[in-house]
Enzyme design. Structure first.
Site, mmCIF file in Angstrom:
data_model
loop_
_atom_site.group_PDB
_atom_site.id
_atom_site.type_symbol
_atom_site.label_atom_id
_atom_site.label_comp_id
_atom_site.label_asym_id
_atom_site.label_seq_id
_atom_site.Cartn_x
_atom_site.Cartn_y
_atom_site.Cartn_z
ATOM 1 N N LYS A 1 57.318 50.661 12.924
ATOM 2 C CA LYS A 1 56.535 49.634 12.234
ATOM 3 C C LYS A 1 55.098 49.575 12.750
ATOM 4 O O LYS A 1 54.174 49.236 12.009
ATOM 5 C CB LYS A 1 57.224 48.265 12.372
ATOM 6 N N TYR B 1 62.576 50.876 16.036
ATOM 7 C CA TYR B 1 62.084 50.103 14.888
ATOM 8 C C TYR B 1 60.630 49.662 15.117
ATOM 9 O O TYR B 1 59.768 49.811 14.239
ATOM 10 C CB TYR B 1 62.999 48.886 14.698
HETATM 11 P P1 NAP Z 1 67.706 45.286 3.365
HETATM 12 O O1 NAP Z 1 68.179 44.010 2.769
HETATM 13 O O2 NAP Z 1 68.557 46.013 4.341
HETATM 14 O O3 NAP Z 1 67.288 46.279 2.166
HETATM 15 C C1 NAP Z 1 66.797 47.541 2.459
HETATM 16 C C2 NAP Z 1 66.448 48.258 1.187
HETATM 17 O O4 NAP Z 1 65.951 49.567 1.537
HETATM 18 C C3 NAP Z 1 67.642 48.480 0.277
HETATM 19 O O5 NAP Z 1 67.229 48.405 -1.066
HETATM 20 C C4 NAP Z 1 68.073 49.888 0.627
HETATM 21 O O6 NAP Z 1 68.739 50.591 -0.430
HETATM 22 C C5 NAP Z 1 66.747 50.544 0.885
HETATM 23 N N1 NAP Z 1 66.865 51.741 1.706
HETATM 24 C C6 NAP Z 1 67.400 51.875 2.944
HETATM 25 N N2 NAP Z 1 67.333 53.156 3.351
HETATM 26 C C7 NAP Z 1 66.739 53.847 2.345
HETATM 27 C C8 NAP Z 1 66.400 55.208 2.134
HETATM 28 N N3 NAP Z 1 66.637 56.147 3.065
HETATM 29 N N4 NAP Z 1 65.820 55.558 0.961
HETATM 30 C C9 NAP Z 1 65.568 54.640 0.004
HETATM 31 N N5 NAP Z 1 65.873 53.345 0.137
HETATM 32 C C10 NAP Z 1 66.445 52.950 1.290
HETATM 33 O O7 NAP Z 1 66.293 45.051 4.139
HETATM 34 P P2 NAP Z 1 65.225 43.872 3.974
HETATM 35 O O8 NAP Z 1 65.539 42.826 4.973
HETATM 36 O O9 NAP Z 1 65.053 43.510 2.561
HETATM 37 O O10 NAP Z 1 63.894 44.624 4.507
HETATM 38 C C11 NAP Z 1 62.979 45.264 3.631
HETATM 39 C C12 NAP Z 1 61.780 45.752 4.454
HETATM 40 O O11 NAP Z 1 61.173 44.661 5.127
HETATM 41 C C13 NAP Z 1 62.159 46.756 5.537
HETATM 42 O O12 NAP Z 1 61.141 47.722 5.668
HETATM 43 C C14 NAP Z 1 62.238 45.895 6.791
HETATM 44 O O13 NAP Z 1 62.012 46.644 7.951
HETATM 45 C C15 NAP Z 1 61.119 44.921 6.513
HETATM 46 N N6 NAP Z 1 61.249 43.660 7.261
HETATM 47 C C16 NAP Z 1 62.328 42.833 7.076
HETATM 48 C C17 NAP Z 1 62.399 41.639 7.789
HETATM 49 C C18 NAP Z 1 63.533 40.650 7.603
HETATM 50 O O14 NAP Z 1 63.569 39.654 8.334
HETATM 51 N N7 NAP Z 1 64.439 40.847 6.671
HETATM 52 C C19 NAP Z 1 61.403 41.315 8.718
HETATM 53 C C20 NAP Z 1 60.331 42.186 8.891
HETATM 54 C C21 NAP Z 1 60.259 43.352 8.151
HETATM 55 P P3 NAP Z 1 70.383 50.591 -0.562
HETATM 56 O O15 NAP Z 1 70.737 49.200 -1.024
HETATM 57 O O16 NAP Z 1 70.674 51.613 -1.587
HETATM 58 O O17 NAP Z 1 70.894 50.894 0.803
#
Ligand code: NAP
Length: 248
Positions: A160, A156
């Site tokens: 990133k 990861y």
């Molecule tokens: P999440 O709740 O797991 O949501 C992920 C989203 O990405 C969902 O809409 C999912 O669609 C979609 N997705 C996953 N695999 C995919 C694929 N192969 N093609 C198209 N769509 C795909 O994640 P989140 O926490 O909102 O995170 C969003 C972004 O922020 C990510 O890049 C993550 O690395 C980054 N981030 C998050 C955090 C945190 O604390 N949450 C911190 C730093 C960075 P489905 O619903 O259809 O699976």
């Protein structure tokens, strides 16, 4: 004030979590929103309905971010449906955490493909449209982990960190055509997913953050509004840390 009035945006991974928050705040700011999902068809369709209710054009597309050909098809479809693309938020991402000793080759490759190659796919797919327009804002979702590293998240963190190098290169390549590329590095953002974690553990994380709370999808969305809007017209190649002070 509506900062994105009349702009067309693509948000990848808009069905849940941060992407959903970005889609909602974009719509409130007057943007038409095309967003993708991978498997959550029901919540994606519900969100499209909700956004249309706000009075903007909104549509959900099933598109695997890791697939080069699906990204090309997506952009073709969105241009057909919306006319132009002003903003792309590459938000889709996954984790497959493990210590290196237990990390499989498959889990390494999968995370790189979904998190990093997806950004190559989308940038390639959208560049012709944006070059013709001589304007565009691309916002790529990295993480504090991509800047600091994290034990148990080598795949990861690599994906990133790669996003930052790719985005800075795009800022240099596409700047002369008025296409801006910036990165957001969120810290700990609380979503439905983190809501299922042990409350005591999460409270410990919160207390370790200088601002003493986890972030919300809206905290990230507000920064995306700024980077997508004309307010940030002279900003490109930057990494914006939205983490309550975790990385200082
Ligand atoms: P999440 O709740 O797991 O949501 C992920 C989203 O990405 C969902 O809409 C999912 O669609 C979609 N997705 C996953 N695999 C995919 C694929 N192969 N093609 C198209 N769509 C795909 O994640 P989140 O926490 O909102 O995170 C969003 C972004 O922020 C990510 O890049 C993550 O690395 C980054 N981030 C998050 C955090 C945190 O604390 N949450 C911190 C730093 C960075 P489905 O619903 O259809 O699976």
């Amino acid at each position: 004030m509506k900062l994105l009035e009349g702009k067309n945006a693509i948000i990848t991974g808009g069905s849940r979590g941060i992407g959903k928050g970005i889609a909602q705040v974009f719509a409130e700011h007057g943007a038409n929103v095309a967003f993708t999902y991978n498997s959550s068809a029901e919540s994606a369709n519900e969100l499209a309905k909700e956004l249309s209710g706000i009075g903007v054009k909104a549509k959900a597309y099933k598109s695997n971010a890791a697939s080069f050909s699906e990204a090309e098809q997506l952009v073709k479809d969105v241009v057909e449906d919306f006319g132009s693309i002003d903003i792309v938020v590459n938000n889709a991402g996954i984790t497959k955490d493990n210590l290196l000793m237990r990390m499989s080759e498959e889990d390494f490759d999968k995370v790189i493909e979904v998190n990093l190659k997806s950004i190559f796919n989308m940038t390639k797919a959208v560049q012709r449209t944006m070059l013709k327009q001589r304007k565009g804002s691309i916002i790529n979702m990295s993480s504090v982990v991509g800047v600091k590293g994290n034990a148990g998240q080598a795949n990861y963190a690599a994906s990133k960190a790669g996003i930052i190098g790719f985005s800075k290169s795009m800022a240099l390549e596409l700047g002369s055509r008025n296409i801006r590329t910036n990165v957001i590095a969120p810290g700990f953002i609380e979503t439905e997913m983190t809501g299922k974690l042990d409350e005591k553990t999460v409270e410990g994380w919160r207390q370790a953050i200088p601002l003493k709370r986890g972030g919300t999808p809206e905290d990230i969305a507000n920064a995306c509004v700024f980077l997508g809007s004309d307010m940030s017209d002279y900003i490109t190649g930057q990494v914006l840390h939205i983490d309550g002070g975790m990385y200082t």
